[in-house]
Enzyme design. Structure first.
Site, mmCIF file in Angstrom:
data_model
loop_
_atom_site.group_PDB
_atom_site.id
_atom_site.type_symbol
_atom_site.label_atom_id
_atom_site.label_comp_id
_atom_site.label_asym_id
_atom_site.label_seq_id
_atom_site.Cartn_x
_atom_site.Cartn_y
_atom_site.Cartn_z
ATOM 1 N N TYR A 141 0.817 -1.217 0.000
ATOM 2 C CA TYR A 141 0.000 0.000 0.000
ATOM 3 C C TYR A 141 0.850 1.267 0.000
ATOM 4 O O TYR A 141 0.359 2.348 -0.301
ATOM 5 C CB TYR A 141 -0.934 0.037 1.219
ATOM 6 C CG TYR A 141 -1.966 -1.069 1.268
ATOM 7 C CD1 TYR A 141 -2.307 -1.778 0.132
ATOM 8 C CD2 TYR A 141 -2.598 -1.402 2.449
ATOM 9 C CE1 TYR A 141 -3.238 -2.795 0.170
ATOM 10 C CE2 TYR A 141 -3.546 -2.423 2.506
ATOM 11 C CZ TYR A 141 -3.852 -3.118 1.355
ATOM 12 O OH TYR A 141 -4.775 -4.112 1.405
ATOM 13 N N LYS A 188 4.135 -15.179 2.440
ATOM 14 C CA LYS A 188 4.066 -15.892 1.165
ATOM 15 C C LYS A 188 5.520 -16.091 0.741
ATOM 16 O O LYS A 188 5.939 -15.699 -0.362
ATOM 17 C CB LYS A 188 3.255 -15.062 0.154
ATOM 18 C CG LYS A 188 2.917 -15.762 -1.128
ATOM 19 C CD LYS A 188 1.870 -16.842 -0.984
ATOM 20 C CE LYS A 188 1.607 -17.527 -2.308
ATOM 21 N NZ LYS A 188 0.827 -18.769 -2.196
ATOM 22 N N ASP A 220 -2.346 -18.257 1.907
ATOM 23 C CA ASP A 220 -3.467 -19.011 1.321
ATOM 24 C C ASP A 220 -3.926 -20.099 2.284
ATOM 25 O O ASP A 220 -5.137 -20.323 2.472
ATOM 26 C CB ASP A 220 -3.094 -19.585 -0.052
ATOM 27 C CG ASP A 220 -1.644 -20.021 -0.153
ATOM 28 O OD1 ASP A 220 -0.872 -19.750 0.783
ATOM 29 O OD2 ASP A 220 -1.280 -20.651 -1.157
ATOM 30 N N ASP A 244 -5.115 -7.109 6.149
ATOM 31 C CA ASP A 244 -6.350 -6.429 5.748
ATOM 32 C C ASP A 244 -7.389 -7.478 5.327
ATOM 33 O O ASP A 244 -8.542 -7.486 5.790
ATOM 34 C CB ASP A 244 -6.002 -5.499 4.570
ATOM 35 C CG ASP A 244 -7.127 -4.571 4.178
ATOM 36 O OD1 ASP A 244 -8.183 -4.608 4.832
ATOM 37 O OD2 ASP A 244 -6.944 -3.816 3.205
ATOM 38 N N ASP A 248 -10.744 -9.151 7.721
ATOM 39 C CA ASP A 248 -12.132 -9.050 7.241
ATOM 40 C C ASP A 248 -12.766 -10.437 7.167
ATOM 41 O O ASP A 248 -13.932 -10.617 7.520
ATOM 42 C CB ASP A 248 -12.184 -8.376 5.864
ATOM 43 C CG ASP A 248 -12.496 -6.899 5.979
ATOM 44 O OD1 ASP A 248 -12.169 -6.324 7.034
ATOM 45 O OD2 ASP A 248 -13.049 -6.330 5.027
#
Ligand code: NAD
Length: 354
Positions: A141, A188, A220, A244, A248
């Protein structure tokens, strides 16, 4: 103790739920012999309306003098035009930036009394009590990017420094030490160079926390485990983007956004505390909002910024007792069952707080 708290109620249901948080803080002060003082400041859409900016200089100045910030929510349809020069969420981002709030803590706890309301089978939710620590100021970001313009490609850069990873990891290890002593670090590393650095830096910090059991989980796989066996997690550490998305996903487990608190902390444990939900314009001004997310955010404020653990636990126990006694706002009530309003729910929690 004496503490000064800035409240930024914001927009929509923000003022309604922050008012309940202040009621709880006042009761804690009276019960435990503390002195809490409050300043209310403008942030978000209401600040745009009043002063033309989502983060007025007065609000920043007030926050600089405070021990912690309690925020409601910002935004709403009135300020939703994506081409507008100023937007409510810029106020929140500005506060994060000004105070270097790099560690976002989001507990996801499933109350037994509410297991039947959640979307997963109730037996999968038994004992679920996860604390997410999401790094908040780095990652893709904030890395270099090129917009597509009129060309045929665009890019964003996933970038972390060792220091950024280390400071978030320390927060996560310390939190795990005070809980069940298990930490899952999400990355990852099988594909991404920045995530191999992430894993290396987390392993280095782990050497200082031999009492905490560390596992590395690929993002994942983590997304899958959160649905198949969420009770396996204690503290979960993740970078900005993976955190993020995963937070959620995990918030759905609780059955309602109205139950989930959060904290954003900096190096000196100064923090901004807020429910994870937004301004809920569909129910604003109707005394329908669930105040529990804000009340649990107040418990986090006491725990992390004021170091008042017993007081934090007293609030959490009162919320649990209110739920066990059958108290429900509309978002967590069985369909057709009677529901309490925002103030009446807080009354029930205050009753158990004593
Ligand atoms: P929302 O979280 O405001 O609402 C989603 C749904 O959940 C709505 O049906 C709402 O009624 C319900 N809900 C939310 N909080 C509740 C509570 N405490 N009790 C009962 N029900 C509750 O999300 P949205 O509708 O996507 O966003 C509305 C506005 O809030 C937008 O402008 C968005 O940008 C803003 N927003 C702000 C923040 C923040 O301030 N941190 C976070 C998310 C969204």
């Amino acid at each position: 103790m004496q503490a000064h708290i800035v409240t930024t109620p914001g927009d929509g249901i923000g003022p309604e739920v922050v008012a309940q948080g202040v009621r709880i803080l006042n009761r804690v002060a009276a019960k435990f012999g503390h002195q809490f003082t409050f300043t209310e400041a403008l942030l978000g859409g209401c600040a745009i309306d009043a002063l033309g900016t989502p983060l007025p200089a007065e609000t920043l100045a007030d926050c600089e003098k405070a021990d912690a910030i309690l925020l409601g929510a910002v935004g709403g349809p009135k300020w939703d035009d994506p081409t507008a020069p100023v937007r409510p969420e810029q106020g929140l981002l500005g506060l994060r930036k000004r105070f270097d709030l790099f560690a976002n803590l989001r507990p996801v706890k499933i109350y037994d009394a509410l297991r039947s309301q959640a979307p997963l089978r109730p037996e999968l939710l038994q004992g679920v009590d996860i604390l997410f620590v999401r790094e908040l100021t780095g990652d893709v970001y904030f890395g270099a990017r090129r917009e597509q313009g009129s060309g045929t490609d665009a890019y964003d850069t996933m970038i972390y420094t060792v220091d950024e990873v280390r400071r978030a990891a320390v927060v996560a290890f310390e939190a795990a030490r005070g809980r069940r002593k298990k930490l899952a670090s999400v990355d990852k590393a099988n594909v991404l160079a920045s995530m191999r650095l992430w894993r290396r830096a987390v392993n280095e910090v782990a050497a200082d926390f031999p009492d905490v059991q560390l596992e590395h989980v690929l993002v994942d796989a983590c997304a899958m485990h959160l649905i198949r066996n969420p009770a396996r997690f204690d503290v979960v550490l993740a970078g900005n983007m993976f955190g993020d998305i995963l937070t959620d996903e995990a918030s759905v487990l609780a059955g309602s956004l109205g139950m989930l608190p959060s904290a954003s902390l900096n190096q000196s444990a100064f923090g901004l505390y807020e429910p994870i939900h937004g301004s809920a314009p569909d129910i604003a001004g109707q005394d329908k909002a669930n105040p529990i997310a804000t009340i649990l955010s107040v418990a986090m404020l006491l725990r992390y910024s004021l170091k008042l653990e017993a007081e934090a636990q007293a609030i959490e126990a009162a919320v649990q007792a209110a739920l066990d006694s059958g108290a429900r706002t509309a978002d967590i009530a069985e369909s057709g069952a009677p529901a309490l309003g925002t103030q009446a729910m807080t009354d029930r929690i205050l009753h158990f707080l004593g």
